[in-house]
Design an enzyme around this catalytic site. Structure first.
Site, PDB file in Angstrom:
ATOM      1  N   CYS A  70      62.900  53.588  65.683  1.00  0.00           N
ATOM      2  CA  CYS A  70      63.485  52.308  65.266  1.00  0.00           C
ATOM      3  C   CYS A  70      64.251  51.653  66.421  1.00  0.00           C
ATOM      4  O   CYS A  70      65.171  52.264  66.985  1.00  0.00           O
ATOM      5  CB  CYS A  70      64.421  52.524  64.081  1.00  0.00           C
ATOM      6  N   ASP A  89      75.609  61.818  48.445  1.00  0.00           N
ATOM      7  CA  ASP A  89      74.225  62.295  48.487  1.00  0.00           C
ATOM      8  C   ASP A  89      73.719  62.904  47.177  1.00  0.00           C
ATOM      9  O   ASP A  89      72.809  62.381  46.554  1.00  0.00           O
ATOM     10  CB  ASP A  89      74.075  63.278  49.663  1.00  0.00           C
ATOM     11  N   LYS A 115      59.897  75.202  48.483  1.00  0.00           N
ATOM     12  CA  LYS A 115      59.902  76.653  48.664  1.00  0.00           C
ATOM     13  C   LYS A 115      58.529  77.307  48.532  1.00  0.00           C
ATOM     14  O   LYS A 115      58.361  78.473  48.870  1.00  0.00           O
ATOM     15  CB  LYS A 115      60.857  77.289  47.647  1.00  0.00           C
ATOM     16  N   CYS A 171      60.917  58.350  61.742  1.00  0.00           N
ATOM     17  CA  CYS A 171      61.067  56.923  61.411  1.00  0.00           C
ATOM     18  C   CYS A 171      62.432  56.379  61.833  1.00  0.00           C
ATOM     19  O   CYS A 171      62.666  55.177  61.759  1.00  0.00           O
ATOM     20  CB  CYS A 171      60.787  56.662  59.933  1.00  0.00           C
TER      21      CYS A 171
HETATM   22  S1  SF4 Z   1      63.627  47.731  62.590  1.00  0.00           S
HETATM   23 FE1  SF4 Z   1      61.479  48.354  62.677  1.00  0.00          FE
HETATM   24  S2  SF4 Z   1      61.496  50.554  62.937  1.00  0.00           S
HETATM   25 FE2  SF4 Z   1      63.539  49.948  62.264  1.00  0.00          FE
HETATM   26  S3  SF4 Z   1      63.493  50.174  60.055  1.00  0.00           S
HETATM   27 FE3  SF4 Z   1      62.982  48.055  60.485  1.00  0.00          FE
HETATM   28  S4  SF4 Z   1      60.753  48.037  60.582  1.00  0.00           S
HETATM   29 FE4  SF4 Z   1      61.387  50.161  60.729  1.00  0.00          FE
HETATM   30  S1  SF4 Z   2      58.712  59.564  59.457  1.00  0.00           S
HETATM   31 FE1  SF4 Z   2      60.254  59.186  57.874  1.00  0.00          FE
HETATM   32  S2  SF4 Z   2      59.085  58.774  56.018  1.00  0.00           S
HETATM   33 FE2  SF4 Z   2      57.689  59.694  57.485  1.00  0.00          FE
HETATM   34  S3  SF4 Z   2      57.706  61.869  57.041  1.00  0.00           S
HETATM   35 FE3  SF4 Z   2      59.266  61.533  58.603  1.00  0.00          FE
HETATM   36  S4  SF4 Z   2      61.179  61.180  57.459  1.00  0.00           S
HETATM   37 FE4  SF4 Z   2      59.486  60.958  56.002  1.00  0.00          FE
END
Ligand code: SF4
Ligand code: SF4
Length: 380
Positions: free
Chosen positions: A247, A134, A222, A243
């Protein structure tokens, strides 16, 4: 010469030490990534937390002379919080993102990589290795993609067929030539769920992330949070999983086979109000072992105040007044002033006006004005 037996041995050994997936890649420069990073820099998409030297991030031999291959590892982490406490009126709770549950993953991955390194050196004593997780110079994701661990989704996470994107990634550059694995094909297809669900529009089409808009990054800053994002962070104290949770590749996946990654519900979904007055010592004792505490308590407290405003938690007003009057940190006083205005009750305007008399910090005075404006708009 490529060492086929060592690769087989490494794969077998990795399973015995709890590595969920291992892949191998050549240590060639990451040319496409370099172009992308330059473009991101030009567009101002970077968070500032990453290694600033793009050459180092994309050229493994600069990190380990005579580098021949890179070993990429993935460890699957849990996505479900068992016995999650309820967030109720008068007792609202915030949330840490999944990657911050359990023991800090940097420590877990470093231990695994150290064991792998020892294993390699046991077989090839003059081998040299450089491990990173990371915060290292190399991009974990670019390495994992090249090593066939997963494909890079439109949500900018590496998605493995086995564990979805709920994986921690780490890598080790070595001077041993090991046969490279094939990258996986992009399987996002026409899906666009993550891009559509992102609350701040941080995902740019084509799998790019504008870090400056991403809540995962914003929760770690911060200073004052820009106004336009305050209503978007909800009850997130650290990070953002939206996100990933939307998925389809993550549906039904919950890896709970690493006991050290199991979250303590009271730690990862803590009550908000007690966070506002927690001492440094108490903060360290309760949150010090999780990844989400690395920036200290101030950003978490600022986010907790915003979360209380999100819930319109009138019960928290006495504590917010206390912060407004007594906290030595302008970010906390100012964010409290903003939240008091958002929550708004009869005595809120009076409290803000009183505090204005003695306040000297321009940013805090500005937040007080905003708070008073919310109250005025509510009463008209
Ligand atoms: S499968 Fe769909 S939700 Fe998952 S990362 Fe790809 S576009 Fe985004
Ligand atoms: S959904 Fe994913 S890209 Fe959007 S603010 Fe949250 S972590 Fe960041």
């Amino acid at each position: 010469m490529i060492d086929a037996q060592l690769k087989k041995d490494l794969i077998a050994y990795s399973k015995t030490i709890g590595i969920d997936k291992i892949g191998f890649a050549a240590a060639d420069p990451f040319v496409t990534l370099k172009d992308r990073l330059i473009k991101q820099q030009e567009l101002g998409y970077q968070s500032g937390f990453e290694e600033p030297d793009i050459e180092k991030r994309t050229n493994p031999p600069l990190l380990l002379p005579e580098a021949k291959s890179i070993v990429s590892i993935a460890l699957a982490y849990p996505s479900k919080l068992k016995n999650a406490p309820k967030s109720k009126r008068g007792d609202r709770r915030g949330i840490f993102c999944r990657a911050s549950w359990g023991e800090d993953y940097h420590h877990i991955l470093r231990r695994k990589l150290h064991l792998l390194e020892e294993f390699i050196k046991g077989k090839v004593p003059d081998a040299r290795c450089a491990s990173m997780v990371d915060t290292g110079e190399l991009s974990d994701r670019a390495v994992a993609e090249r090593a066939g661990i997963g494909w890079s989704g439109k949500n900018c996470a590496v998605i493995t067929p086995e564990w979805g994107s709920y994986v921690y990634l780490g890598e080790m550059i070595t001077t041993i030539p090991l046969e490279a694995d094939q990258p996986l094909e992009d399987q996002c297809g026409t899906c666009n769920k993550c891009v559509d669900a992102c609350p701040t529009g941080a995902l740019v089409q084509g799998g790019q992330l504008d870090s400056s808009k991403c809540i995962a990054y914003l929760t770690q800053t911060k200073g004052f949070l820009p106004d336009r994002y305050r209503d978007k962070i909800g009850n997130r104290l650290y990070g953002c999983d939206t996100c990933q949770t939307v998925c389809p590749e993550n549906k039904g996946i919950n890896a709970d086979h690493h006991p050290e990654m199991e979250p303590d519900p009271e730690v990862v979904k803590p009550k908000l109000e007690p966070l506002l007055t927690i001492s440094n010592k108490q903060f360290k004792a309760k949150f010090g072992s999780i990844a989400g505490s690395w920036r200290g308590k101030k950003p978490i407290q600022r986010n907790a105040i915003i979360a209380l405003a999100h819930f319109r938690e009138t019960e928290a007003l006495p504590t917010l007044y206390q912060l407004l009057e007594q906290d030595p940190r302008p970010v906390i006083r100012g964010t409290a002033a903003w939240a008091i205005g958002k929550i708004g009750t009869d005595d809120a305007a009076e409290k803000l006006k009183e505090a204005q008399i003695t306040e000297e910090d321009a940013d805090v005075l500005n937040e007080m004005e905003k708070g008073l404006m919310f109250l005025e708009n509510q009463s008209t």
